[in-house]
Design a protein around this motif. Structure first.
Motif, PDB file in Angstrom:
ATOM      1  N   LEU A 100       0.841  -1.265  -0.349  1.00 47.71           N
ATOM      2  CA  LEU A 100      -0.257   0.170  -0.128  1.00 47.71           C
ATOM      3  C   LEU A 100       1.503   1.039   0.061  1.00 47.71           C
ATOM      4  N   LEU A 101       2.176   1.058   0.861  1.00 47.65           N
ATOM      5  CA  LEU A 101       2.824   2.296   0.838  1.00 47.65           C
ATOM      6  C   LEU A 101       3.570   2.480  -0.275  1.00 47.65           C
ATOM      7  N   GLU A 136      -2.717   2.732  -3.160  1.00 40.76           N
ATOM      8  CA  GLU A 136      -3.882   2.009  -3.874  1.00 40.76           C
ATOM      9  C   GLU A 136      -4.096   0.836  -3.437  1.00 40.76           C
ATOM     10  N   CYS A 137      -5.449   0.268  -3.338  1.00 36.43           N
ATOM     11  CA  CYS A 137      -5.769  -1.629  -2.640  1.00 36.43           C
ATOM     12  C   CYS A 137      -7.211  -1.902  -3.046  1.00 36.43           C
ATOM     13  N   LEU A 138      -7.290  -2.672  -3.476  1.00 36.83           N
ATOM     14  CA  LEU A 138      -8.729  -3.330  -3.613  1.00 36.83           C
ATOM     15  C   LEU A 138      -9.415  -3.826  -1.962  1.00 36.83           C
ATOM     16  N   LEU A 139     -10.215  -3.734  -2.221  1.00 34.66           N
ATOM     17  CA  LEU A 139     -10.901  -4.045  -0.314  1.00 34.66           C
ATOM     18  C   LEU A 139     -12.229  -4.848  -1.096  1.00 34.66           C
ATOM     19  N   ASN A 140     -11.915  -5.850  -1.076  1.00 30.13           N
ATOM     20  CA  ASN A 140     -13.139  -7.169  -1.076  1.00 30.13           C
ATOM     21  C   ASN A 140     -13.435  -7.885   0.052  1.00 30.13           C
ATOM     22  N   LEU A 141     -15.071  -7.754   0.084  1.00 28.93           N
ATOM     23  CA  LEU A 141     -15.445  -7.927   1.202  1.00 28.93           C
ATOM     24  C   LEU A 141     -16.749  -9.223   0.739  1.00 28.93           C
ATOM     25  N   PRO A 142     -15.922 -10.093   1.531  1.00 28.67           N
ATOM     26  CA  PRO A 142     -16.842 -11.680   1.544  1.00 28.67           C
ATOM     27  C   PRO A 142     -17.544 -11.855   1.939  1.00 28.67           C
ATOM     28  N   SER A 143     -18.539 -12.539   1.685  1.00 27.39           N
ATOM     29  CA  SER A 143     -20.392 -13.510   2.343  1.00 27.39           C
ATOM     30  C   SER A 143     -19.611 -14.081   3.531  1.00 27.39           C
ATOM     31  N   ASP A 144     -20.126 -14.314   4.213  1.00 26.95           N
ATOM     32  CA  ASP A 144     -20.127 -15.510   5.264  1.00 26.95           C
ATOM     33  C   ASP A 144     -20.560 -17.094   4.895  1.00 26.95           C
ATOM     34  N   VAL A 159     -11.082 -10.539 -11.225  1.00 25.27           N
ATOM     35  CA  VAL A 159     -11.573  -9.534 -12.218  1.00 25.27           C
ATOM     36  C   VAL A 159     -10.770  -8.181 -12.294  1.00 25.27           C
ATOM     37  N   GLU A 160     -10.881  -7.805 -13.675  1.00 26.76           N
ATOM     38  CA  GLU A 160     -10.139  -6.478 -13.055  1.00 26.76           C
ATOM     39  C   GLU A 160     -10.938  -5.508 -13.035  1.00 26.76           C
ATOM     40  N   SER A 161      -9.765  -4.151 -12.444  1.00 29.10           N
ATOM     41  CA  SER A 161     -10.040  -2.953 -11.377  1.00 29.10           C
ATOM     42  C   SER A 161     -10.425  -2.187 -11.948  1.00 29.10           C
ATOM     43  N   GLU A 162     -11.269  -0.762 -12.933  1.00 29.59           N
ATOM     44  CA  GLU A 162     -11.129  -0.334 -13.663  1.00 29.59           C
ATOM     45  C   GLU A 162     -10.538   0.949 -13.109  1.00 29.59           C
ATOM     46  N   THR A 163      -9.959   2.241 -11.404  1.00 31.44           N
ATOM     47  CA  THR A 163      -9.211   2.181 -11.068  1.00 31.44           C
ATOM     48  C   THR A 163      -8.238   2.108 -10.755  1.00 31.44           C
ATOM     49  N   VAL A 164      -7.730   0.867 -10.136  1.00 27.33           N
ATOM     50  CA  VAL A 164      -6.869   1.063  -9.447  1.00 27.33           C
ATOM     51  C   VAL A 164      -6.228  -0.383  -9.939  1.00 27.33           C
ATOM     52  N   ALA A 165      -4.970  -0.606 -10.266  1.00 28.38           N
ATOM     53  CA  ALA A 165      -3.769  -1.862 -10.538  1.00 28.38           C
ATOM     54  C   ALA A 165      -4.771  -3.722  -9.689  1.00 28.38           C
ATOM     55  N   PRO A 166      -4.665  -3.746  -8.249  1.00 27.76           N
ATOM     56  CA  PRO A 166      -5.012  -4.921  -7.875  1.00 27.76           C
ATOM     57  C   PRO A 166      -5.972  -5.277  -8.923  1.00 27.76           C
ATOM     58  N   PRO A 167      -6.924  -6.455  -9.193  1.00 25.66           N
ATOM     59  CA  PRO A 167      -8.085  -7.231  -9.103  1.00 25.66           C
ATOM     60  C   PRO A 167      -8.459  -7.600  -7.915  1.00 25.66           C
ATOM     61  N   ALA A 223      -9.188   1.790  -4.273  1.00 24.46           N
ATOM     62  CA  ALA A 223      -9.333   3.407  -3.325  1.00 24.46           C
ATOM     63  C   ALA A 223      -7.606   3.215  -3.640  1.00 24.46           C
ATOM     64  N   VAL A 224      -7.775   4.698  -3.024  1.00 17.37           N
ATOM     65  CA  VAL A 224      -6.090   4.738  -2.768  1.00 17.37           C
ATOM     66  C   VAL A 224      -5.758   5.643  -2.197  1.00 17.37           C
ATOM     67  N   LEU A 225      -4.359   5.493  -1.734  1.00 20.18           N
ATOM     68  CA  LEU A 225      -4.351   5.839  -0.301  1.00 20.18           C
ATOM     69  C   LEU A 225      -3.741   7.719  -0.370  1.00 20.18           C
ATOM     70  N   GLU A 226      -4.447   8.446   0.984  1.00 20.41           N
ATOM     71  CA  GLU A 226      -4.876   9.254   1.095  1.00 20.41           C
ATOM     72  C   GLU A 226      -3.017   9.907   2.182  1.00 20.41           C
ATOM     73  N   ARG A 227      -3.535   9.435   3.755  1.00 21.54           N
ATOM     74  CA  ARG A 227      -2.933   9.615   4.273  1.00 21.54           C
ATOM     75  C   ARG A 227      -1.771   8.562   4.890  1.00 21.54           C
ATOM     76  N   HIS A 228      -0.691   8.326   5.394  1.00 25.64           N
ATOM     77  CA  HIS A 228      -0.920   7.068   6.810  1.00 25.64           C
ATOM     78  C   HIS A 228      -0.312   7.775   7.927  1.00 25.64           C
ATOM     79  N   HIS A 229      -0.860   7.148   9.046  1.00 22.11           N
ATOM     80  CA  HIS A 229       0.093   7.941  10.926  1.00 22.11           C
ATOM     81  C   HIS A 229       0.106   6.761  11.226  1.00 22.11           C
TER      82      HIS A 229
END
Length: 173
Positions: free
Chosen positions: A14-15, A19-27, A69-77, A88-94
């Motif tokens: 991510l650093l 950019e990242c891809l957040l997959n939210l799986p179902s149960d 599956v290919e993403s539209e705005t970031v590299a990770p599928p 999503a894209v990284l704005e800041r880190h702390h």
């Protein structure tokens, strides 16, 4: 906001890529998620992970039995089987506390939602009775139980929660 250990491969990626891809799986995808347990993209496996039984796996989609599956705005599928995915894209880190954990502020640019969990008659609402997210609590995998009380907040149209600037930025990303 995402919280990750500074030494994690995910934090490193991510650093580096911002950019990242957040997959939210179902149960229903608990088995696929569990097949990724004790795997890392690092080679060699860091000593701490090696002691816990981790091994290097390059093809995590294949290991989990998921379809990239290919993403539209970031590299990770994204994973086709996950009912929700967010580009999503990284704005800041702390750094948090001693710096062993990093807090990442990310900006979601695209959201993908399977039709079967959308509320009937809407384009931008999730049906909470249809969406069964997978939840990890203290290293154990869980789903959701039934609704315990109706929320008045759920009657507010979804569009009223989104700032116009965020919508315009998402349309042009």
């Amino acid at each position: 906001m995402l919280g990750l250990g500074r030494r994690a491969k995910t934090a490193e990626n991510l650093l580096r890529t911002r950019e990242c891809l957040l997959n939210l799986p179902s149960d229903a995808l608990a088995g696929a998620v569990d097949r990724l347990a004790l795997t890392t993209g690092s080679d060699p496996v860091p000593e701490g992970k090696r002691r816990r039984g981790y091994r290097t796996v390059r093809d995590k989609f294949g290991r989990a039995g998921l379809t990239p599956v290919e993403s539209e705005t970031v590299a990770p599928p994204r994973a086709a089987e996950c009912p929700v995915a967010m580009e999503a894209v990284l704005e800041r880190h702390h750094p948090v506390d001693d710096g062993g954990v990093l807090a990442f502020e990310v900006r979601v640019q695209r959201v993908w939602v399977h039709e079967d969990i959308r509320m009937t008659g809407t384009a931008d609402r999730i049906d909470p009775d249809a969406w069964r997210p997978l939840i990890m609590s203290f290293q154990h995998l869980y789903g959701l139980g039934p609704q315990v009380h109706r929320s008045t907040l759920a009657t507010i149209p979804e569009r009223l929660y989104r700032p116009d600037a965020d919508l315009e930025r998402a349309r042009t990303a």
